[in-house]
Design a protein around this motif. Structure first.
Motif, PDB file in Angstrom:
ATOM      1  N   LEU A   8       0.845  -1.208   0.000  1.00  0.00           N
ATOM      2  CA  LEU A   8       0.000   0.000   0.000  1.00  0.00           C
ATOM      3  C   LEU A   8       0.878   1.256   0.000  1.00  0.00           C
ATOM      4  N   GLY A   9       1.957   1.213   0.763  1.00  0.00           N
ATOM      5  CA  GLY A   9       2.883   2.354   0.803  1.00  0.00           C
ATOM      6  C   GLY A   9       3.435   2.648  -0.585  1.00  0.00           C
ATOM      7  N   ARG A  10       3.806   1.586  -1.277  1.00  0.00           N
ATOM      8  CA  ARG A  10       4.337   1.790  -2.636  1.00  0.00           C
ATOM      9  C   ARG A  10       3.241   2.282  -3.571  1.00  0.00           C
ATOM     10  N   ALA A  11       2.019   1.797  -3.341  1.00  0.00           N
ATOM     11  CA  ALA A  11       0.895   2.256  -4.181  1.00  0.00           C
ATOM     12  C   ALA A  11       0.659   3.749  -3.967  1.00  0.00           C
ATOM     13  N   VAL A  12       0.748   4.164  -2.717  1.00  0.00           N
ATOM     14  CA  VAL A  12       0.561   5.592  -2.409  1.00  0.00           C
ATOM     15  C   VAL A  12       1.636   6.413  -3.124  1.00  0.00           C
ATOM     16  N   ASP A  13       2.881   5.916  -3.102  1.00  0.00           N
ATOM     17  CA  ASP A  13       3.963   6.626  -3.814  1.00  0.00           C
ATOM     18  C   ASP A  13       3.676   6.697  -5.317  1.00  0.00           C
ATOM     19  N   THR A  14       3.176   5.585  -5.851  1.00  0.00           N
ATOM     20  CA  THR A  14       2.864   5.548  -7.290  1.00  0.00           C
ATOM     21  C   THR A  14       1.813   6.612  -7.621  1.00  0.00           C
ATOM     22  N   ILE A  15       0.790   6.664  -6.783  1.00  0.00           N
ATOM     23  CA  ILE A  15      -0.290   7.636  -7.034  1.00  0.00           C
ATOM     24  C   ILE A  15       0.251   9.059  -6.908  1.00  0.00           C
ATOM     25  N   ALA A  16       0.990   9.314  -5.833  1.00  0.00           N
ATOM     26  CA  ALA A  16       1.476  10.682  -5.580  1.00  0.00           C
ATOM     27  C   ALA A  16       2.416  11.135  -6.701  1.00  0.00           C
ATOM     28  N   GLU A  17       3.285  10.225  -7.142  1.00  0.00           N
ATOM     29  CA  GLU A  17       4.216  10.581  -8.234  1.00  0.00           C
ATOM     30  C   GLU A  17       3.469  10.849  -9.525  1.00  0.00           C
ATOM     31  N   TYR A  18       2.490  10.009  -9.799  1.00  0.00           N
ATOM     32  CA  TYR A  18       1.705  10.181 -11.022  1.00  0.00           C
ATOM     33  C   TYR A  18       1.034  11.552 -11.014  1.00  0.00           C
ATOM     34  N   ARG A  19       0.440  11.884  -9.884  1.00  0.00           N
ATOM     35  CA  ARG A  19      -0.283  13.162  -9.810  1.00  0.00           C
ATOM     36  C   ARG A  19       0.678  14.347  -9.831  1.00  0.00           C
ATOM     37  N   GLY A  64      -0.596   3.111 -21.145  1.00  0.00           N
ATOM     38  CA  GLY A  64      -1.933   3.256 -21.738  1.00  0.00           C
ATOM     39  C   GLY A  64      -2.826   4.211 -20.963  1.00  0.00           C
ATOM     40  N   LEU A  65      -2.255   4.936 -20.016  1.00  0.00           N
ATOM     41  CA  LEU A  65      -3.085   5.864 -19.233  1.00  0.00           C
ATOM     42  C   LEU A  65      -3.230   7.190 -19.966  1.00  0.00           C
ATOM     43  N   MET A  66      -4.437   7.699 -19.976  1.00  0.00           N
ATOM     44  CA  MET A  66      -4.722   9.043 -20.477  1.00  0.00           C
ATOM     45  C   MET A  66      -4.602   9.991 -19.286  1.00  0.00           C
ATOM     46  N   ALA A  67      -3.880  11.082 -19.474  1.00  0.00           N
ATOM     47  CA  ALA A  67      -3.719  12.027 -18.353  1.00  0.00           C
ATOM     48  C   ALA A  67      -4.956  12.930 -18.253  1.00  0.00           C
ATOM     49  N   SER A  68      -6.114  12.283 -18.183  1.00  0.00           N
ATOM     50  CA  SER A  68      -7.374  13.041 -18.131  1.00  0.00           C
ATOM     51  C   SER A  68      -7.570  13.683 -16.760  1.00  0.00           C
ATOM     52  N   ALA A  69      -6.791  13.268 -15.772  1.00  0.00           N
ATOM     53  CA  ALA A  69      -6.889  13.895 -14.455  1.00  0.00           C
ATOM     54  C   ALA A  69      -6.095  15.200 -14.402  1.00  0.00           C
ATOM     55  N   THR A  78     -14.783  16.519 -18.359  1.00  0.00           N
ATOM     56  CA  THR A  78     -13.979  15.650 -17.500  1.00  0.00           C
ATOM     57  C   THR A  78     -13.326  16.423 -16.371  1.00  0.00           C
ATOM     58  N   GLY A  79     -13.600  16.003 -15.166  1.00  0.00           N
ATOM     59  CA  GLY A  79     -12.916  16.600 -14.019  1.00  0.00           C
ATOM     60  C   GLY A  79     -11.707  15.752 -13.657  1.00  0.00           C
ATOM     61  N   GLY A  80     -10.906  16.246 -12.734  1.00  0.00           N
ATOM     62  CA  GLY A  80      -9.769  15.470 -12.222  1.00  0.00           C
ATOM     63  C   GLY A  80      -9.896  15.457 -10.712  1.00  0.00           C
ATOM     64  N   THR A  81      -9.820  14.300 -10.138  1.00  0.00           N
ATOM     65  CA  THR A  81     -10.147  14.170  -8.711  1.00  0.00           C
ATOM     66  C   THR A  81      -9.386  15.160  -7.826  1.00  0.00           C
ATOM     67  N   LEU A  82     -10.120  15.821  -6.968  1.00  0.00           N
ATOM     68  CA  LEU A  82      -9.505  16.677  -5.948  1.00  0.00           C
ATOM     69  C   LEU A  82      -8.731  15.805  -4.959  1.00  0.00           C
ATOM     70  N   ASP A  83      -7.690  16.377  -4.360  1.00  0.00           N
ATOM     71  CA  ASP A  83      -6.884  15.592  -3.416  1.00  0.00           C
ATOM     72  C   ASP A  83      -7.737  14.965  -2.303  1.00  0.00           C
ATOM     73  N   ALA A  84      -8.584  15.778  -1.692  1.00  0.00           N
ATOM     74  CA  ALA A  84      -9.372  15.263  -0.555  1.00  0.00           C
ATOM     75  C   ALA A  84     -10.289  14.127  -0.999  1.00  0.00           C
ATOM     76  N   ALA A  85     -10.850  14.291  -2.200  1.00  0.00           N
ATOM     77  CA  ALA A  85     -11.766  13.260  -2.698  1.00  0.00           C
ATOM     78  C   ALA A  85     -10.994  11.987  -3.039  1.00  0.00           C
ATOM     79  N   LEU A  86      -9.800  12.154  -3.568  1.00  0.00           N
ATOM     80  CA  LEU A  86      -8.967  10.992  -3.905  1.00  0.00           C
ATOM     81  C   LEU A  86      -8.622  10.192  -2.639  1.00  0.00           C
TER      82      LEU A  86
END
Ligand SMILES: Cc1ncc(COP(=O)(O)O)c(C=O)c1O
Length: 458
Positions: A8-19, A64-69, A78-86
């Motif tokens: 989960l920690g690595r997943a959080v890093d993946t998400i944070a880096e992506y964003r 294959g990800l679209m940077a739609s966020a 198309t919206g991009g998720t707010l931090d709090a909502a994410l």
């Protein structure tokens, strides 16, 4: 459990880096659906370790990800998720709650209750209305029209829940010529059939023509549903809902408002006038994953008549705690699903993080960005803005259909931004929809420069 914590920690890093990378990211993916499919390999005979599963997933999906966020995605709406909502959504996934009813998760239902009340307050809708947390605009339109169908037939002495539509008085669904296509699908799904649709002419901006509506409604001696729209998907135009509701009331019709993104205009003092009269309707569809920037998928099916809403949608069974007549409605009573994701947490977090002024500011900023696009294109030779920009939608003429299609493709392949084309009133145009919280004026300048360059290179 330690494995889970570490992964989960690595997943959080993946998400944070992506964003963190989104503001400068290429928008279009570099891999196709086929590429991603091929990268996934075959089903294995035995289990795979958690880490390995997640590594494989991230490696295969990322190209294959679209940077739609991100801030330069202007396709569809198309919206991009707010931090709090994410973060709320991520925690909710961990909690794995079923939002069918209070017995399954008091928290999930309570968050829908409270977030639903806040939504009604922000949008200026009756506080007594019921709110179903649906999957999106399509789902919310279907729910609104299901309630409408039940009520207009009930007025003619017909119980559609018990007797269905065979032999029922014919229901007509009166719509504007520029309604969203999801209305037609809802009408089909509800068994009313597309021939029930009576199309009323639209004004040049796409809003329904109220005089033509009056004429179409006529004496009104048949069960009638009128669909208004606030926020045309091409121009952003809003129907005059006060006029629509006045005409509809005269013939006892139910008024449903498709406000998938446009209903959010009500949340800002600057744009509220565009949706005047919305409070007069019977049901409303509004999206969270568009202009509120809540994560997919969430839409709100709001109904001024909670009893009709629940009668049309709810069910009960012996094994479910509580009987329909005894309990407070909510959750699965207001949508067509039983077991369902707990959507209230993320909506609540989005609204809590923004507050009233933050929602208004989000709406205003997107409208300002749309105006900036319009001004920039108007100032460039070879580009013409076709619509009056009233909300967050901009239509740009760049040439004939073939040239427009080629430029659209070049823009998408270039990757500075992503936008689509559309055909409006017979003309092929570029279409820009601004609904992401993170788009800045600099993004506009960068995008306009890129599109001008691509045009000159074609
Ligand atoms: C006016 C309108 N209604 C309905 C929809 C469908 O919404 P969803 O994709 O959330 O189902 C859209 C989508 O853009 C829309 O603009």
């Amino acid at each position: 459990m330690d494995d889970l914590r570490a992964t989960l920690g690595r997943a959080v890093d993946t998400i944070a880096e992506y964003r963190a990378g989104l503001p400068d990211a290429r928008v279009a993916p570099v891999a196709s659906r086929g590429d991603v499919r091929r990268a996934l390999g075959d089903l294995r005979d035995g289990p795979t370790a958690l880490d390995e599963v997640i590594d494989e997933l991230v490696d295969a999906a990322t190209p294959g990800l679209m940077a739609s966020a991100g801030p330069r995605y202007y396709g569809f709406v198309t919206g991009g998720t707010l931090d709090a909502a994410l973060v709320a959504e991520t925690i909710a996934a961990g909690w794995d709650q079923c939002a069918f009813n209070e017995a399954l998760s008091p928290a999930a239902i309570a968050f829908e209750d409270v977030a639903g009340s806040w939504l009604k307050e922000l949008l200026g809708l009756p506080p007594t209305a019921s709110v179903g947390f649906a999957t999106g605009g399509q789902g919310a339109n279907t729910v609104g029209l299901a309630a409408a169908r039940w009520q207009v037939l009930h007025q003619y002495g017909w119980d559609v829940g018990r007797d269905g539509l065979h032999g029922a008085p014919p229901v007509r669904v009166v719509v504007g010529g520029e309604r969203h296509a999801t209305i037609d699908r809802s009408v089909r799904l509800l068994g009313l059939g597309e021939r029930a649709i009576i199309e009323v002419a639209a004004l040049p901006d796409g809003a329904i023509d109220p005089t033509a509506l009056e004429d179409a409604l006529g004496a009104g001696d048949t069960p009638t549903i009128v669909c208004a729209q606030v926020g045309n998907v091409s121009t952003g135009a809003c129907d005059d809902v006060a006029a629509v509701a006045g005409a509809a009331r005269r013939v006892g019709a139910w008024v449903h408002v498709d406000g998938a993104f446009g209903l959010w205009a009500a949340a800002s003092p600057r744009t509220r006038h565009l949706v005047h009269g919305i409070e007069l309707a019977d049901s409303w569809a509004c999206d969270g994953h568009k202009w509120l920037n809540a994560p997919y998928d969430v839409g709100y099916a709001i109904c001024a008549h909670p009893d009709v809403h629940a009668t049309a949608l709810a069910y009960s069974a012996a094994y479910l705690t509580g009987q329909v007549a005894e309990r407070e409605f909510g959750g699965g009573d207001f949508v067509p699903e039983s077991s369902r994701r707990a959507r209230g947490f993320a909506t609540w977090a989005a609204l809590r993080s923004l507050g009233r002024s933050g929602v208004a500011d989000l709406v205003d900023r997107c409208c300002d960005i749309a105006h900036r696009f319009a001004a920039a294109f108007d100032a460039l030779e070879g580009f013409d803005v076709v619509n009056e920009v009233v909300l967050n939608q901009v239509l740009v003429r760049v040439g004939d259909a073939d040239f427009t299609n080629r430029l659209e493709r070049a823009i998408q392949e270039d990757g500075t931004c992503w936008l689509g084309g559309t055909t409006w009133r017979g003309e092929r145009l570029l279409r820009i929809a601004v609904s992401n919280w993170s788009t800045t004026p600099d993004d506009v300048d960068r995008v306009v420069a890129a599109i001008a360059r691509l045009r000159s290179e074609l």
